[in-house]
Scaffold this motif. Sequence first.
Motif, mmCIF file in Angstrom:
data_model
loop_
_atom_site.group_PDB
_atom_site.id
_atom_site.type_symbol
_atom_site.label_atom_id
_atom_site.label_comp_id
_atom_site.label_asym_id
_atom_site.label_seq_id
_atom_site.Cartn_x
_atom_site.Cartn_y
_atom_site.Cartn_z
ATOM 1 N N ARG A 182 1.006 -1.350 0.070
ATOM 2 C CA ARG A 182 -0.133 -0.028 -0.005
ATOM 3 C C ARG A 182 0.833 1.499 0.039
ATOM 4 O O ARG A 182 0.644 2.122 -0.458
ATOM 5 N N LYS A 183 1.943 1.289 0.820
ATOM 6 C CA LYS A 183 2.961 2.276 0.878
ATOM 7 C C LYS A 183 3.682 2.488 -0.566
ATOM 8 O O LYS A 183 3.667 3.732 -0.954
ATOM 9 N N HIS A 184 4.131 1.496 -1.262
ATOM 10 C CA HIS A 184 5.038 1.855 -2.168
ATOM 11 C C HIS A 184 4.414 1.381 -3.530
ATOM 12 O O HIS A 184 5.167 1.830 -4.589
ATOM 13 N N GLY A 185 3.165 0.824 -3.349
ATOM 14 C CA GLY A 185 2.699 0.289 -4.720
ATOM 15 C C GLY A 185 3.440 -0.722 -5.524
ATOM 16 O O GLY A 185 4.495 -0.776 -5.248
ATOM 17 N N ARG A 186 2.582 -1.356 -6.439
ATOM 18 C CA ARG A 186 2.832 -2.370 -7.379
ATOM 19 C C ARG A 186 3.541 -2.015 -8.734
ATOM 20 O O ARG A 186 3.011 -0.709 -9.160
ATOM 21 N N LEU A 187 4.580 -2.576 -9.154
ATOM 22 C CA LEU A 187 5.203 -2.270 -10.467
ATOM 23 C C LEU A 187 5.047 -3.224 -11.303
ATOM 24 O O LEU A 187 4.946 -4.434 -11.121
ATOM 25 N N PRO A 188 4.921 -2.853 -12.606
ATOM 26 C CA PRO A 188 4.546 -3.872 -13.578
ATOM 27 C C PRO A 188 5.883 -4.716 -13.964
ATOM 28 O O PRO A 188 6.992 -4.387 -13.818
ATOM 29 N N ALA A 189 5.726 -6.028 -14.183
ATOM 30 C CA ALA A 189 6.889 -6.959 -14.629
ATOM 31 C C ALA A 189 7.859 -6.307 -15.875
ATOM 32 O O ALA A 189 7.210 -6.060 -16.897
ATOM 33 N N PRO A 190 9.013 -6.334 -15.601
ATOM 34 C CA PRO A 190 9.807 -5.910 -16.834
ATOM 35 C C PRO A 190 9.990 -7.102 -17.798
ATOM 36 O O PRO A 190 9.880 -8.257 -17.310
ATOM 37 N N PRO A 191 10.415 -6.690 -19.164
ATOM 38 C CA PRO A 191 10.809 -7.858 -19.940
ATOM 39 C C PRO A 191 11.987 -8.527 -19.413
ATOM 40 O O PRO A 191 12.924 -8.140 -18.772
ATOM 41 N N LEU A 192 11.913 -9.810 -19.499
ATOM 42 C CA LEU A 192 13.037 -10.749 -19.160
ATOM 43 C C LEU A 192 13.910 -11.607 -20.219
ATOM 44 O O LEU A 192 14.259 -12.929 -19.960
ATOM 45 N N LYS B 208 13.173 -14.178 -7.117
ATOM 46 C CA LYS B 208 12.367 -13.929 -5.851
ATOM 47 C C LYS B 208 12.940 -12.418 -5.477
ATOM 48 O O LYS B 208 12.002 -11.829 -4.973
ATOM 49 N N ILE B 209 14.110 -11.940 -5.651
ATOM 50 C CA ILE B 209 14.641 -10.541 -5.400
ATOM 51 C C ILE B 209 13.692 -9.718 -6.141
ATOM 52 O O ILE B 209 13.246 -8.776 -5.880
ATOM 53 N N LEU B 210 13.543 -10.129 -7.532
ATOM 54 C CA LEU B 210 12.750 -9.242 -8.444
ATOM 55 C C LEU B 210 11.199 -8.892 -8.030
ATOM 56 O O LEU B 210 10.867 -8.064 -7.872
ATOM 57 N N ASP B 211 10.813 -10.110 -7.615
ATOM 58 C CA ASP B 211 9.503 -10.411 -7.197
ATOM 59 C C ASP B 211 9.103 -9.361 -5.876
ATOM 60 O O ASP B 211 8.256 -8.826 -5.687
ATOM 61 N N SER B 212 10.168 -9.373 -5.107
ATOM 62 C CA SER B 212 10.221 -8.513 -3.709
ATOM 63 C C SER B 212 10.082 -7.177 -4.193
ATOM 64 O O SER B 212 9.271 -6.337 -3.587
ATOM 65 N N LEU B 213 10.895 -6.571 -4.937
ATOM 66 C CA LEU B 213 11.051 -5.316 -5.579
ATOM 67 C C LEU B 213 9.834 -4.669 -6.245
ATOM 68 O O LEU B 213 9.030 -3.770 -6.262
ATOM 69 N N LEU B 214 9.217 -5.933 -7.147
ATOM 70 C CA LEU B 214 7.938 -5.631 -7.631
ATOM 71 C C LEU B 214 6.823 -5.355 -6.885
ATOM 72 O O LEU B 214 5.806 -4.401 -7.055
ATOM 73 N N GLU B 215 6.645 -6.464 -5.872
ATOM 74 C CA GLU B 215 5.427 -6.538 -5.021
ATOM 75 C C GLU B 215 5.459 -6.429 -3.678
ATOM 76 O O GLU B 215 4.695 -6.615 -3.053
ATOM 77 N N MET B 216 6.607 -5.797 -3.243
ATOM 78 C CA MET B 216 6.782 -5.475 -1.785
ATOM 79 C C MET B 216 6.920 -6.817 -0.959
ATOM 80 O O MET B 216 6.207 -6.766 0.037
ATOM 81 N N LYS B 217 7.383 -7.859 -1.326
ATOM 82 C CA LYS B 217 7.272 -9.026 -0.666
ATOM 83 C C LYS B 217 8.817 -9.401 -0.190
ATOM 84 O O LYS B 217 9.697 -9.262 -0.762
ATOM 85 N N GLU B 218 8.836 -10.222 0.874
ATOM 86 C CA GLU B 218 7.856 -10.259 2.041
ATOM 87 C C GLU B 218 8.286 -9.196 2.979
ATOM 88 O O GLU B 218 9.464 -9.180 3.542
ATOM 89 N N GLU B 219 7.467 -8.433 3.675
ATOM 90 C CA GLU B 219 7.710 -7.334 4.489
ATOM 91 C C GLU B 219 8.090 -7.916 6.059
ATOM 92 O O GLU B 219 7.277 -8.654 6.494
ATOM 93 N N VAL B 220 9.155 -7.468 6.433
ATOM 94 C CA VAL B 220 9.322 -7.914 7.897
ATOM 95 C C VAL B 220 9.127 -6.972 8.859
ATOM 96 O O VAL B 220 9.306 -5.758 8.667
#
Length: 366
Positions: free
Chosen positions: A28-38, A332-344
């Motif tokens: 909610r704070k940082h928002g989701r970003l679209p997946a980049p081309p890989l 998983k690092i990419l997913d973390s930055l896109l989706e803000m997962k998993e917050e500690v």
Amino acid sequence: MPILETLGPLAGRPTAQGPALAGSAALRKHGRLPAPPLEWTPEVERATAPLYARIQNVVPSVEWPFFAPYVKAINELKKKRKAVILAHNYQTPEIYNCVADFVGDSLQLAREATKVDADIIVQCGVHFMAETAKILNPDKTVLIPDRRAGCSLAEAITGEDVRLLRERFPGVPVVTYVNTSAEVKAESDICCTSSNALQVVESLGAERVIFLPDEYLAKYVASQTKVKIIAWKGHCEVHERFTADELKLYREGDPSIQIIAHPECPPDVIAEADFTGSTAHMIDWVRNKRPKRVVMVTECSMADNVQAELPDVEFVRPCNLCPHMKRITLPKILDSLLEMKEEVVVDPAIAAKARRAVERMIYLKS
Ligand code: SF4
């Protein structure tokens, strides 16, 4: 000085320590970003060539087309998110050398965590490291790419165990290895890492110290000090697998071989080593001594990371991998930055108490 006493669980075992998650608060704070081309394209190849040059002697060229698009995307996303990546020495070479902003052992990462100028910290390591980063940065978003990245030492002891130990040994100070949960740190007088354990124990000026939870590190410290150590029966599931017999075989095969070991190893393994030290001290030892052949008796990826830097040294790899460290991957690092997962998330009251113990260690005068 021998170990005074080694104790095991005193309290009923709770559920396994896992990360405290904040649902989608970070999202909610940082928002989701679209997946980049890989895709692996000539442009990706060009942009990542200098990074591949760092690891070409440990990562085969056939693997790079898989890693490179993630490396490029993660490095671009870090800027967009104002994020930094802290990576432990046990991370794989493509993480350690190609996307991390800071690398090191637990002590170095804890120190870096106090200085980072970023909104988001992505911890590429295990959960207690991410928790330590959060304890030191309560206002920042701290993410761990896989919330299941635990540690057998952190799971060996609970806050309730520490409270019961204090009842059994009133007035005896408690030194806690950073490989513990925030709850355990909060019950401690001071934290330590394998880099500074002896210094921390001796800094207290006490005759007896409770040292938690690594029994072998406690024994190693006890062998070097007059302070009486009350230990705990926790072990690192990676380092306890090494045996003195396998090291003897390496020596028989090559009497000139150098053996360096982490103090989480059993005492008979340490007795076979030419040098014992934390991961940072082991790396410094190899950098300075430049042995022809060396056995690094610790988690396997560290030899790859040092090999990338020192191609002239031959590393013999008794390959014990940490299954928790290996949960962290580029996707998983990419997913973390896109989706803000998993917050500690750490309970603020526990974090405040734990911070005292961690900061007391960090600011200990050497
Ligand atoms: S290597 Fe051992 S101490 Fe380090 S995270 Fe893995 S289980 Fe824990």
